[in-house]
Each structure stands twice: as structure tokens, then as C-alpha cells.
Design a protein around this motif. Structure first.
Motif, PDB file in Angstrom:
ATOM      1  N   SER A 153      16.221  -2.656   4.464  1.00 18.01           N
ATOM      2  CA  SER A 153      15.359  -2.116   5.525  1.00 18.01           C
ATOM      3  C   SER A 153      13.924  -2.591   5.352  1.00 18.01           C
ATOM      4  CB  SER A 153      15.372  -0.586   5.497  1.00 18.01           C
ATOM      5  OG  SER A 153      16.680  -0.115   5.543  1.00 18.01           O
ATOM      6  N   TYR A 154      13.164  -2.447   6.423  1.00 17.57           N
ATOM      7  CA  TYR A 154      11.806  -3.010   6.448  1.00 17.57           C
ATOM      8  C   TYR A 154      10.986  -2.236   7.475  1.00 17.57           C
ATOM      9  CZ  TYR A 154       8.334  -6.747   7.367  1.00 17.57           C
ATOM     10  OH  TYR A 154       7.190  -7.484   7.530  1.00 17.57           O
ATOM     11  N   VAL A 155       9.698  -2.118   7.213  1.00 17.83           N
ATOM     12  CA  VAL A 155       8.801  -1.530   8.216  1.00 17.83           C
ATOM     13  C   VAL A 155       7.458  -2.243   8.152  1.00 17.83           C
ATOM     14  CG1 VAL A 155       8.069   0.333   6.621  1.00 17.83           C
ATOM     15  CG2 VAL A 155       7.710   0.606   9.070  1.00 17.83           C
ATOM     16  N   ARG A 156       6.860  -2.431   9.313  1.00 19.90           N
ATOM     17  CA  ARG A 156       5.501  -3.008   9.310  1.00 19.90           C
ATOM     18  C   ARG A 156       4.768  -2.622  10.598  1.00 19.90           C
ATOM     19  NH1 ARG A 156       3.781  -9.109   7.736  1.00 19.90           N
ATOM     20  NH2 ARG A 156       1.770  -9.052   8.789  1.00 19.90           N
ATOM     21  N   TRP A 273      11.303  -9.059  -2.946  1.00 21.64           N
ATOM     22  CA  TRP A 273      11.388 -10.516  -2.851  1.00 21.64           C
ATOM     23  C   TRP A 273      11.765 -10.921  -1.424  1.00 21.64           C
ATOM     24  CZ3 TRP A 273       9.683 -14.701  -4.887  1.00 21.64           C
ATOM     25  CH2 TRP A 273      10.275 -15.924  -4.546  1.00 21.64           C
ATOM     26  N   ASP A 274      12.712 -10.195  -0.881  1.00 25.44           N
ATOM     27  CA  ASP A 274      13.118 -10.381   0.500  1.00 25.44           C
ATOM     28  C   ASP A 274      11.900 -10.254   1.442  1.00 25.44           C
ATOM     29  OD1 ASP A 274      15.414 -10.757   2.011  1.00 25.44           O
ATOM     30  OD2 ASP A 274      15.459  -8.653   2.627  1.00 25.44           O
ATOM     31  N   HIS A 275      11.073  -9.256   1.150  1.00 25.15           N
ATOM     32  CA  HIS A 275       9.918  -9.010   2.018  1.00 25.15           C
ATOM     33  C   HIS A 275       8.883 -10.136   1.926  1.00 25.15           C
ATOM     34  CE1 HIS A 275      10.644  -4.365   2.295  1.00 25.15           C
ATOM     35  NE2 HIS A 275      11.598  -5.097   2.843  1.00 25.15           N
ATOM     36  N   ILE A 276       8.547 -10.557   0.678  1.00 23.67           N
ATOM     37  CA  ILE A 276       7.475 -11.567   0.600  1.00 23.67           C
ATOM     38  C   ILE A 276       7.967 -12.968   0.938  1.00 23.67           C
ATOM     39  CG2 ILE A 276       5.993 -10.291  -1.019  1.00 23.67           C
ATOM     40  CD1 ILE A 276       6.961 -12.172  -3.214  1.00 23.67           C
ATOM     41  N   GLN A 281       6.798 -13.240   6.289  1.00 21.69           N
ATOM     42  CA  GLN A 281       6.467 -14.564   6.834  1.00 21.69           C
ATOM     43  C   GLN A 281       6.927 -14.697   8.278  1.00 21.69           C
ATOM     44  OE1 GLN A 281       6.628 -18.099   4.637  1.00 21.69           O
ATOM     45  NE2 GLN A 281       6.977 -17.083   2.693  1.00 21.69           N
ATOM     46  N   VAL A 282       8.052 -14.068   8.590  1.00 24.52           N
ATOM     47  CA  VAL A 282       8.514 -14.094   9.983  1.00 24.52           C
ATOM     48  C   VAL A 282       7.502 -13.375  10.871  1.00 24.52           C
ATOM     49  CG1 VAL A 282      10.285 -13.245  11.572  1.00 24.52           C
ATOM     50  CG2 VAL A 282      10.963 -14.343   9.428  1.00 24.52           C
TER      51      VAL A 282
END
Ligand code: FES
Ligand SMILES: [Fe+2]
Length: 354
Positions: A153-156, A273-276, A281-282
Motif C-alpha cells: 500500500s501507498y499514500v501521498r 524500497w518499493d516507495h523510493i 518516482q512515478v
């Protein structure tokens, strides 16, 4: 005329649960409403209140979780609130009955919440909790371990509008160019014909025609999801995004990345690691394009401006058109900022957004 679509009677994921802070309250904005997320010591789940103390409106997100009671304490005069928002303590009360007899009148405003699929969900209207209870969460069918999927999961928070975010995610053809070298390769770009499979007020489903069988689903206002199958194999990879309207010119993306293969790699690869190496970057890859695009679109004089201003000759833009038509038809091309007392200048100053 009132728009048909009500943005407030909806469930929104605010964040992956694993990114929330246990020890202290956090502020977050949804649809112009400033909210506070906090976790009572006695509860398994996080709570979301309007970020406003009923005493004299200090932001509760500046408060603390009281060590003894586990309740939310306002930092201004120390009033405390339990998980439903009821007032449990007023340090200045001359006698204890003042609190026990009035606690419902002195309460913080609690919004309906759920924790599911690793996300914290909130219903954007405190007054319609019954409707919230009867409305299913816009969950992804791909976030399901019982059918062999793993996910992260991810949030920004993003410096462009919800409208721009949805339009961008609904557009697969920008990927090999705007995200060249991170996702995709511009030298391999080719036509991406899209056809609309169904389009209703509550769901738009599209499919791309080509070597990968891809379906794209938009469940307004926030779930926009890709499911990509590889040829005849059972392999499937997904992109699940939730596009959250924050305030004019600001949005938040909550995303999940499911797949049903390479599961060991998933376990070994740390989330950071997935995030950076990829996710950030996407997002960074098209940030500057989208901010300027949004600014130029606002400058056009016609209404609805996209229809006469954009040039959309290929079917790669088919879903962008369908989404924009939905937004015009059911929302009159506007987010409901006026309902939360925010007036939006016709052209927002680009420099203020930076
Ligand atoms: S404003 Fe919160 S206790 Fe006074
Ligand atoms: Fe993008």
C-alpha cells in the motif's frame, strides 16, 4: 440546480492503517473538512472526528492521547473525549455532574469509520451514519489473499486537484512517456485502443484492446482500478487507486499494488524500497506536467472547458472523455467546495500551489 452526485455521502480511504500514528492525533483534510485521526487506547480501530474541539474550536489534532484514560485530550483547556466523541472530562468543571449530565451536548463530532483491506475508511458526513452503515465500501476485488493475491500500500498528498488526478490515472497512454525508465519505455509506445464496456452513474468500466487483457474500473468518486492479465496465463497484476479530493488544487492518492505471482519477492522487498525506487518516482514523473495542465485548463474561457479546449482524436483518451462526461453530467463539472464554505477563484494562482 443541485448536482445529482453527493460527494459527502461516500466512503473514502484516508490512509493505509500501517502508516497511521498510534501515539498522537494526526490532522488530515477531506473535501475541505479538517479531520483528526486518533486511536483510543481501549479500541482496536482508529477514530476520525472533525478537527474542532466543541469548547472553543481549538484543533483536536494538536491534542494528545491521555496516558491514564486513553481518551483524546484537547491541548487548549484539557477537555477529554472518548471514542464516540462524548465528553468525559472537563478540568474546569465545578462539579462532576456538569459533565455526566451534559456529555452528549458537549461532544466532538465523530464520523463513521471502518478498517478494511488494510485501509482506514471514513464516511464524509457525520449526520448520515445510517446510510454509511448500509453503503458498502468501494473495495477492490483484487485485494484478496484467499484468491492468491499479495499487495503493498501507498499514500501521498499531491499538489493538484482531484479532477486532474482522476483524469491522469484514467489515461494509460501517458505511462511510457511520462514514466519512461520507471514504468514503461517511450520507444515501445503504441496505440492503446480503449472501449467502454459499461457506463452508469455509479460505475464506468473500460477495457483496452491488445496483447494484455486490461480492465479499468472507475467507481466514483474515488476507486479507479486496473486489472491486467498476461496472455492465457493466470497471472494478474493490479493497480488500485483511490483518488481523494482534499481541497481546491490538492488531492491525495491512496494506492494498493496487488499481484498473484512473484510472492516471495514481495516478502523480501521492503516497502520503503518499493516507495523510493518506483512509487515516488512515478508520482514525481508527471507532477510538473499535471500542475501546469491544470493551470492552463482553468485559463480557458469556455465551459465545460475541456470539451472545446482539449484535442482528443484517438481512442486512447476514451476513458478520459467518459470520466469528464460523468463529472459534467452528475456533478456539473464541480467539486462541492461551496458546501464547506470554500470559494474558489476562477483561476488559482499557480505559485500559491507550489
Ligand atoms: S478549546 Fe478544547 S478544551 Fe478549550
Ligand atoms: Fe502518471
Amino acid at each position: 440546480m443541485e448536482p445529482e452526485f453527493n460527494f459527502f455521502q461516500q466512503w473514502y480511504p484516508l490512509s493505509p492503517v500501517e502508516d497511521l500514528v498510534l501515539e498522537q492525533p494526526t490532522s488530515v483534510t477531506l473535501l475541505g473538512l479538517r479531520l483528526v485521526i486518533w486511536k483510543p487506547k481501549s479500541s482496536q480501530t482508529f477514530r476520525v472526528f472533525l478537527d474542532q474541539c466543541p469548547h472553543r474550536f481549538a484543533p483536536l489534532s494538536e491534542g494528545r492521547i491521555d496516558d491514564k484514560t486513553g481518551n483524546l485530550m484537547c491541548s487548549y483547556h484539557g477537555w477529554q473525549f472518548e471514542q464516540q466523541g462524548l465528553c468525559t472530562h472537563i478540568p474546569q468543571a465545578e462539579n462532576p455532574e456538569l459533565v455526566s449530565k451534559n456529555k452528549e451536548n458537549l461532544c466532538a463530532v465523530a464520523l463513521p469509520v471502518r478498517q478494511e483491506q488494510d485501509l482506514l475508511w471514513v464516511w464524509a458526513n457525520a449526520k448520515s451514519s445510517e446510510q454509511a452503515a448500509n453503503t458498502p465500501l468501494p473495495l477492490s476485488p483484487q485485494i484478496d489473499a484467499t484468491i492468491g493475491f499479495v499487495w503493498s500500500s501507498y499514500v501521498r498528498d499531491l499538489e493538484y486537484d482531484w479532477q486532474t488526478l482522476v483524469e491522469n490515472v484514467a489515461d494509460p497512454s501517458h505511462v511510457p512517456f511520462a514514466h519512461h525508465g520507471v514504468q514503461g519505455d517511450r520507444s515501445k509506445a503504441r496505440p492503446i485502443p480503449i472501449k467502454i464496456v459499461q457506463s452508469t452513474p455509479n460505475l464506468i468500466e473500460a477495457a483496452t484492446v491488445g496483447s494484455f487483457e486490461t480492465t479499468i474500473t472507475f467507481e466514483p468518486p474515488c476507486r479507479l482500478e486496473y486489472a491486467i492479465k498476461f496472455g492465457n496465463s493466470e497471472k494478474q497484476v493490479g493497480l488500485v487507486t483511490y483518488c481523494i479530493p482534499v481541497s481546491p488544487g490538492k488531492s491525495r492518492i491512496v494506492a494498493q499494488f496487488p499481484r498473484n505471482f512473484a510472492k516471495t519477492l514481495h516478502r523480501l522487498r521492503p516497502r520503503w524500497w518499493d516507495h523510493i525506487s518506483e512509487r515516488n518516482q512515478v508520482i514525481d514523473g508527471d507532477m510538473v506536467l499535471l500542475q501546469q495542465q491544470e493551470y492552463f485548463l482553468q485559463q480557458t474561457q469556455s465551459t465545460p472547458s475541456w470539451k472545446t479546449s482539449y484535442r482528443l482524436p484517438t481512442s486512447a483518451d476514451r476513458l478520459v472523455i467518459e470520466y469528464r462526461n460523468w463529472f459534467d453530467k452528475y456533478c456539473q463539472g464541480q467539486l462541492p467546495w461551496n458546501q464547506v464554505g470554500i470559494s474558489v477563484p476562477e483561476i488559482r494562482n499557480l505559485n500559491n500551489n507550489r
